[in-house]
Design an enzyme around this catalytic site. Structure first.
Site, short mmCIF file in Angstrom:
data_model
loop_
_atom_site.label_atom_id
_atom_site.label_comp_id
_atom_site.label_asym_id
_atom_site.label_seq_id
_atom_site.Cartn_x
_atom_site.Cartn_y
_atom_site.Cartn_z
N TYR A 46 0.84 -1.20 0.00
CA TYR A 46 0.00 0.00 0.00
C TYR A 46 0.87 1.24 0.00
O TYR A 46 2.04 1.20 0.39
CB TYR A 46 -0.97 0.01 1.19
CG TYR A 46 -0.31 0.28 2.53
CD1 TYR A 46 0.16 -0.75 3.34
CD2 TYR A 46 -0.16 1.59 3.00
CE1 TYR A 46 0.76 -0.50 4.56
CE2 TYR A 46 0.44 1.85 4.24
CZ TYR A 46 0.90 0.80 5.00
OH TYR A 46 1.49 1.05 6.22
N CYS A 47 0.30 2.34 -0.47
CA CYS A 47 0.95 3.64 -0.42
C CYS A 47 -0.15 4.70 -0.30
O CYS A 47 -1.28 4.38 0.03
CB CYS A 47 1.83 3.86 -1.66
SG CYS A 47 0.91 3.87 -3.21
N THR A 48 0.18 5.95 -0.56
CA THR A 48 -0.78 7.03 -0.30
C THR A 48 -2.01 6.94 -1.20
O THR A 48 -3.14 6.92 -0.73
CB THR A 48 -0.10 8.40 -0.52
OG1 THR A 48 1.14 8.39 0.15
CG2 THR A 48 -0.98 9.53 -0.01
N GLY A 78 -1.88 4.89 -4.29
CA GLY A 78 -1.83 3.68 -5.12
C GLY A 78 -0.77 3.69 -6.20
O GLY A 78 -0.41 2.65 -6.74
N ILE A 99 -4.14 4.54 0.71
CA ILE A 99 -4.67 4.85 2.04
C ILE A 99 -5.85 5.82 1.93
O ILE A 99 -6.83 5.71 2.68
CB ILE A 99 -3.55 5.50 2.90
CG1 ILE A 99 -2.37 4.54 3.06
CG2 ILE A 99 -4.09 5.92 4.26
CD1 ILE A 99 -1.07 5.25 3.44
#
Ligand SMILES: [Zn+2]
Ligand SMILES: [Zn+2]
Length: 315
Positions: A178-180, A182, A207
């Site tokens: 996951y990241c901020t 995508g 997220i």
């Protein structure tokens, strides 16, 4: 209705003549009255823009009407003020800097981890055969991350490829990245597959979308964002604060930029230390001659630095 919206989005799609596209796109955004930052590369678009709800809708409609970007997923936030001051559209070699420029090796348009919608991610993440991997950098995951996530000691996403060896112990597990928003996961998951990881998934929309659609459950702390908000709340289900003030160690969710423009480091600092340190990370920065005026937000608009004319003026 919100006074302004802030959009976060990306799209991996081939853009011929990206440089010209960037110039045209800048004019288009300015004509709509948007502010923000967009990166254009031959591999796609990555942007965050802010404007009135009408301007943002017109922008999203125009992007969706272009068949190259028809599948773009916009994350829409309601904000009281525009999240940027100016509008920039820049042409670069990648829409997120990974250092992986060879599209023959890593091309998210061809192969990438399986996308999980927020609810699917929530259902899978606590299973025994799953490892949740945060692909973001230190200043981001120190402010907030998923409970039990594996994090990497990296200052920048371009350091991610060099950290893959550390993840070898998880090769038999399902990896959920996951990241901020995508975008980093598209490349990180593609690289993991290329490196022999078999079962790789990614949180679609990152997220931010998880906060909107799954209430942000089990995301601890705040989410760092790349605009003048610096961070946003994600978890409305079981929120906790995990970050500590750099100066006194007290728990605080507040993230600022150091007031010394030559340092400008992102770090967490409580309000009391902010006042005492005048928004600086250290005594050395506090003593810096070009220190900016701390107004309690810790966000500074990038303005051209004034030329030092004090010496010339003296005769
Ligand atoms: Zn403090
Ligand atoms: Zn500093």
């Amino acid at each position: 209705m919100a006074r302004y919206n802030t959009l976060l989005y990306y799209c991996y799609s081939t853009i011929e003549n990206g440089e010209q596209f960037a110039a045209d796109h800048l004019k288009f955004c300015k004509d709509l009255g948007l502010t923000g930052r967009i990166i254009v590369a031959n591999e796609g678009l990555n942007g965050t823009v802010s404007g009135t709800p009408e301007a943002c809708k017109a922008y999203m409609d125009a992007i969706h009407a272009d068949e190259r970007f028809a599948a773009t997923d916009f994350k829409v936030d309601e904000v009281e003020e525009p999240s940027f001051v100016k509008m920039h559209v820049r042409y670069k070699s990648e829409i997120v800097h990974s250092g992986l420029r060879d599209p023959n090796i890593i091309d998210p348009k061809k192969q990438t981890g399986k996308h999980l919608e927020p609810k699917e991610f929530m259902e899978m993440k606590d299973r025994d055969d799953v490892v949740v991997l945060d692909v973001r950098s230190n200043y981001e995951h120190s402010l907030g991350k998923f409970k039990n996530a594996v994090t990497l000691d990296i200052e920048n996403f371009r350091d991610f490829p060099a950290m893959i060896n550390e993840l070898a112990q998880y090769k038999d597990k399902k990896i959920l990245t996951y990241c901020t928003g995508g975008i980093k996961c598209e490349k990180a998951s593609a690289l993991l597959l290329h490196e022999g990881f078999k079962d790789v998934y990614q949180l679609h929309g990152g997220i931010i979308k998880y906060g909107k659609e799954a209430g942000g459950k089990d995301f601890e702390g705040k989410c760092y964002v790349f605009d003048n908000r610096l961070s946003v709340d994600v978890n409305s289900v079981n929120p906790v604060v995990i970050s500590a003030c750099r100066n006194c160690g007290k728990t605080t969710p507040k993230m600022i930029n150091c007031a010394n423009p030559e340092c400008n480091e992102h770090f967490t600092q409580c309000d009391e230390c902010g006042e005492a340190m005048e928004g600086c990370c250290s005594d050395a920065c506090k003593a810096h001659p070009r220190k900016r005026v701390y107004d309690g937000t810790g966000y500074y608009v990038k303005v051209p630095q004034p030329v030092n004319t004090s010496k010339k003026g003296k005769t």
